[in-house]
Scaffold this motif. Structure first.
Motif, PDB file in Angstrom:
ATOM      1  N   LYS A  60       0.727  -1.306  -0.010  1.00 48.95           N
ATOM      2  CA  LYS A  60      -0.015  -0.070  -0.095  1.00 48.95           C
ATOM      3  C   LYS A  60       0.676   1.309   0.005  1.00 48.95           C
ATOM      4  O   LYS A  60       0.003   2.480  -0.126  1.00 48.95           O
ATOM      5  N   THR A  61       2.371   1.319   0.180  1.00 49.38           N
ATOM      6  CA  THR A  61       2.994   2.012   0.397  1.00 49.38           C
ATOM      7  C   THR A  61       3.778   2.347  -0.625  1.00 49.38           C
ATOM      8  O   THR A  61       4.719   1.534  -1.165  1.00 49.38           O
ATOM      9  N   PRO A  62       3.797   3.646  -1.332  1.00 51.62           N
ATOM     10  CA  PRO A  62       4.843   3.926  -2.487  1.00 51.62           C
ATOM     11  C   PRO A  62       6.371   3.721  -2.022  1.00 51.62           C
ATOM     12  O   PRO A  62       6.860   3.977  -0.839  1.00 51.62           O
ATOM     13  N   VAL A  63       7.351   3.181  -2.798  1.00 48.94           N
ATOM     14  CA  VAL A  63       8.636   2.945  -2.563  1.00 48.94           C
ATOM     15  C   VAL A  63       9.141   4.281  -2.383  1.00 48.94           C
ATOM     16  O   VAL A  63      10.180   4.160  -1.407  1.00 48.94           O
ATOM     17  N   ALA A  64       8.836   5.359  -2.988  1.00 46.12           N
ATOM     18  CA  ALA A  64       9.523   6.720  -2.367  1.00 46.12           C
ATOM     19  C   ALA A  64       9.280   6.949  -0.961  1.00 46.12           C
ATOM     20  O   ALA A  64       9.944   7.642  -0.326  1.00 46.12           O
ATOM     21  N   GLU A  65       8.282   6.298  -0.096  1.00 43.70           N
ATOM     22  CA  GLU A  65       8.199   6.688   1.085  1.00 43.70           C
ATOM     23  C   GLU A  65       8.482   5.487   1.894  1.00 43.70           C
ATOM     24  O   GLU A  65       9.223   5.534   3.160  1.00 43.70           O
ATOM     25  N   LEU A  66       8.685   4.287   1.451  1.00 46.30           N
ATOM     26  CA  LEU A  66       8.939   2.935   2.271  1.00 46.30           C
ATOM     27  C   LEU A  66       9.628   1.913   1.283  1.00 46.30           C
ATOM     28  O   LEU A  66       8.956   1.473   0.494  1.00 46.30           O
ATOM     29  N   GLU A  67      11.000   1.898   1.378  1.00 43.83           N
ATOM     30  CA  GLU A  67      11.646   0.728   0.605  1.00 43.83           C
ATOM     31  C   GLU A  67      11.472  -0.585   1.163  1.00 43.83           C
ATOM     32  O   GLU A  67      11.433  -1.327   0.288  1.00 43.83           O
ATOM     33  N   THR A  68      11.864  -0.632   2.314  1.00 46.95           N
ATOM     34  CA  THR A  68      12.165  -1.954   2.754  1.00 46.95           C
ATOM     35  C   THR A  68      11.560  -1.983   4.335  1.00 46.95           C
ATOM     36  O   THR A  68      11.505  -1.113   4.989  1.00 46.95           O
ATOM     37  N   ARG A  96       2.075 -18.577  -1.207  1.00 47.23           N
ATOM     38  CA  ARG A  96       0.522 -18.589  -1.118  1.00 47.23           C
ATOM     39  C   ARG A  96      -0.139 -17.179  -1.099  1.00 47.23           C
ATOM     40  O   ARG A  96      -1.200 -17.055  -1.910  1.00 47.23           O
ATOM     41  N   GLN A  97       0.694 -16.221  -1.079  1.00 49.69           N
ATOM     42  CA  GLN A  97       0.053 -14.938  -0.949  1.00 49.69           C
ATOM     43  C   GLN A  97       0.208 -14.223  -2.253  1.00 49.69           C
ATOM     44  O   GLN A  97      -0.216 -13.242  -2.739  1.00 49.69           O
ATOM     45  N   GLY A  98       0.913 -14.905  -3.216  1.00 50.67           N
ATOM     46  CA  GLY A  98       1.257 -14.264  -4.656  1.00 50.67           C
ATOM     47  C   GLY A  98       2.288 -13.137  -4.497  1.00 50.67           C
ATOM     48  O   GLY A  98       2.404 -12.426  -5.309  1.00 50.67           O
ATOM     49  N   TRP A  99       3.048 -13.305  -3.617  1.00 53.75           N
ATOM     50  CA  TRP A  99       4.231 -12.371  -3.443  1.00 53.75           C
ATOM     51  C   TRP A  99       5.634 -12.836  -3.782  1.00 53.75           C
ATOM     52  O   TRP A  99       6.864 -12.137  -3.944  1.00 53.75           O
ATOM     53  N   LEU A 100       5.616 -13.986  -4.641  1.00 54.84           N
ATOM     54  CA  LEU A 100       7.031 -14.331  -5.009  1.00 54.84           C
ATOM     55  C   LEU A 100       7.353 -13.353  -6.275  1.00 54.84           C
ATOM     56  O   LEU A 100       6.364 -13.259  -7.151  1.00 54.84           O
ATOM     57  N   GLY A 101       8.518 -13.079  -6.401  1.00 63.73           N
ATOM     58  CA  GLY A 101       8.998 -12.271  -7.226  1.00 63.73           C
ATOM     59  C   GLY A 101       8.555 -10.515  -7.048  1.00 63.73           C
ATOM     60  O   GLY A 101       9.006  -9.875  -7.735  1.00 63.73           O
ATOM     61  N   VAL A 102       7.802 -10.399  -6.185  1.00 69.05           N
ATOM     62  CA  VAL A 102       7.474  -9.139  -5.446  1.00 69.05           C
ATOM     63  C   VAL A 102       8.432  -8.842  -4.296  1.00 69.05           C
ATOM     64  O   VAL A 102       9.003  -7.762  -4.269  1.00 69.05           O
ATOM     65  N   TYR A 103       8.529  -9.784  -3.426  1.00 68.41           N
ATOM     66  CA  TYR A 103       9.332  -9.402  -2.451  1.00 68.41           C
ATOM     67  C   TYR A 103      10.290 -10.781  -1.857  1.00 68.41           C
ATOM     68  O   TYR A 103       9.918 -11.943  -2.624  1.00 68.41           O
ATOM     69  N   GLN A 104      11.453 -10.504  -1.536  1.00 67.20           N
ATOM     70  CA  GLN A 104      12.147 -11.580  -0.949  1.00 67.20           C
ATOM     71  C   GLN A 104      12.684 -11.398   0.501  1.00 67.20           C
ATOM     72  O   GLN A 104      12.625 -10.067   0.973  1.00 67.20           O
ATOM     73  N   LEU A 105      13.075 -12.337   0.957  1.00 69.19           N
ATOM     74  CA  LEU A 105      13.410 -12.452   2.685  1.00 69.19           C
ATOM     75  C   LEU A 105      14.723 -12.605   2.665  1.00 69.19           C
ATOM     76  O   LEU A 105      15.480 -13.457   2.166  1.00 69.19           O
ATOM     77  N   ALA A 106      15.389 -11.749   3.566  1.00 69.95           N
ATOM     78  CA  ALA A 106      16.868 -11.789   4.024  1.00 69.95           C
ATOM     79  C   ALA A 106      16.877 -12.337   5.473  1.00 69.95           C
ATOM     80  O   ALA A 106      15.945 -11.543   6.241  1.00 69.95           O
ATOM     81  N   SER A 107      17.516 -13.222   5.887  1.00 68.82           N
ATOM     82  CA  SER A 107      17.709 -13.346   7.331  1.00 68.82           C
ATOM     83  C   SER A 107      18.905 -12.779   8.092  1.00 68.82           C
ATOM     84  O   SER A 107      19.979 -12.973   7.546  1.00 68.82           O
ATOM     85  N   HIS A 135      14.189  -9.569   7.027  1.00 71.55           N
ATOM     86  CA  HIS A 135      14.374  -8.388   6.233  1.00 71.55           C
ATOM     87  C   HIS A 135      13.310  -8.663   4.934  1.00 71.55           C
ATOM     88  O   HIS A 135      13.767  -9.412   4.270  1.00 71.55           O
ATOM     89  N   ILE A 136      12.409  -7.816   5.042  1.00 69.38           N
ATOM     90  CA  ILE A 136      11.445  -7.858   3.451  1.00 69.38           C
ATOM     91  C   ILE A 136      12.082  -6.829   2.470  1.00 69.38           C
ATOM     92  O   ILE A 136      12.062  -5.508   2.698  1.00 69.38           O
ATOM     93  N   ILE A 137      12.427  -7.445   1.460  1.00 71.85           N
ATOM     94  CA  ILE A 137      13.210  -6.720   0.397  1.00 71.85           C
ATOM     95  C   ILE A 137      12.211  -6.542  -0.874  1.00 71.85           C
ATOM     96  O   ILE A 137      11.582  -7.412  -1.276  1.00 71.85           O
ATOM     97  N   ARG A 138      12.170  -5.467  -1.627  1.00 70.12           N
ATOM     98  CA  ARG A 138      11.027  -5.255  -2.561  1.00 70.12           C
ATOM     99  C   ARG A 138      11.980  -5.775  -3.761  1.00 70.12           C
ATOM    100  O   ARG A 138      13.096  -5.143  -4.005  1.00 70.12           O
ATOM    101  N   GLU A 139      11.662  -6.689  -4.265  1.00 67.96           N
ATOM    102  CA  GLU A 139      12.380  -7.431  -5.555  1.00 67.96           C
ATOM    103  C   GLU A 139      12.636  -6.123  -6.751  1.00 67.96           C
ATOM    104  O   GLU A 139      13.788  -6.275  -7.317  1.00 67.96           O
ATOM    105  N   ALA A 140      11.762  -5.249  -7.049  1.00 65.78           N
ATOM    106  CA  ALA A 140      11.960  -4.333  -8.121  1.00 65.78           C
ATOM    107  C   ALA A 140      12.926  -3.480  -7.414  1.00 65.78           C
ATOM    108  O   ALA A 140      13.614  -3.001  -8.526  1.00 65.78           O
TER     109      ALA A 140
END
Length: 181
Positions: A60-68, A96-107, A135-140
């Motif tokens: 819901k939040t633009p990347v310009a406001e919230l990157e990660t 399951r949520q359809g977020w593959l390719g949208v987010y990746q997780l770093a540990s 860490h939730i990372i935006r793939e884009a």
């Protein structure tokens, strides 16, 4: 700012950014686009719910406001095996949520240990943090950042060399949570 967030901010600035372990971390941190979400979860199920909530917020939040987002987990997953198991469930949740390719997780974890490494191997320091963190990372955003960095494949090896070169005193200063009695 609470003490958990403060501990993670110090770690991010002194270790991750300070040692340049992640060449992409400095810019969004300087621009105040990194969210520090302290999870109150005490169970794996609650951690997964918090992760979903954070990804929905990122949606819901633009990347310009919230990157990660760094989801900090001070009250659960202290055992590294439990943490890695929960991380696997979180990866399944992405699918399951359809977020593959949208987010990746770093540990990151205080007892982080790479597969095939011994617990005391110095390379583990690259992913050791004051608390369990996902860490939730935006793939884009990651793909865009990769356009500006040459030899990104060399980062893990460079990081190993960097932490291996630290003196015992530097390690105690940068990772005080690893040396508590």
């Amino acid at each position: 700012m609470n003490s958990v967030t403060q501990d993670v901010l110090v770690w991010l600035n002194s270790v991750v950014i300070g040692l340049n372990l992640c060449p992409f971390a400095g810019k969004p941190t300087r621009e105040n686009r990194v969210r520090f979400s302290v999870s109150e979860a005490t169970t794996e199920e609650a951690v997964l719910k918090d992760l979903v909530s954070e990804m929905e917020l990122l949606d819901k939040t633009p990347v310009a406001e919230l990157e990660t987002t760094l989801v900090i987990i001070p009250n659960a997953l202290q055992d590294f095996f439990d943490y890695t198991q929960c991380l696997g469930w979180a990866q399944a949740q992405l699918k399951r949520q359809g977020w593959l390719g949208v987010y990746q997780l770093a540990s990151f974890h205080p007892d982080y240990c790479f597969a095939g490494a011994e617990p005391d191997d110095v390379e583990n320091l690259t992913n050791r943090s004051p608390y369990p963190i996902i860490h939730i990372i935006r793939e884009a955003s990651l793909e865009k950042a990769l356009e500006y960095f040459d030899d990104v494949d060399e980062v893990p090896e460079r990081n190993k060399v960097c932490v291996a070169a630290l003196t015992a005193e530097q390690k105690k200063k940068l990772f005080p949570y690893l040396f508590k009695l």
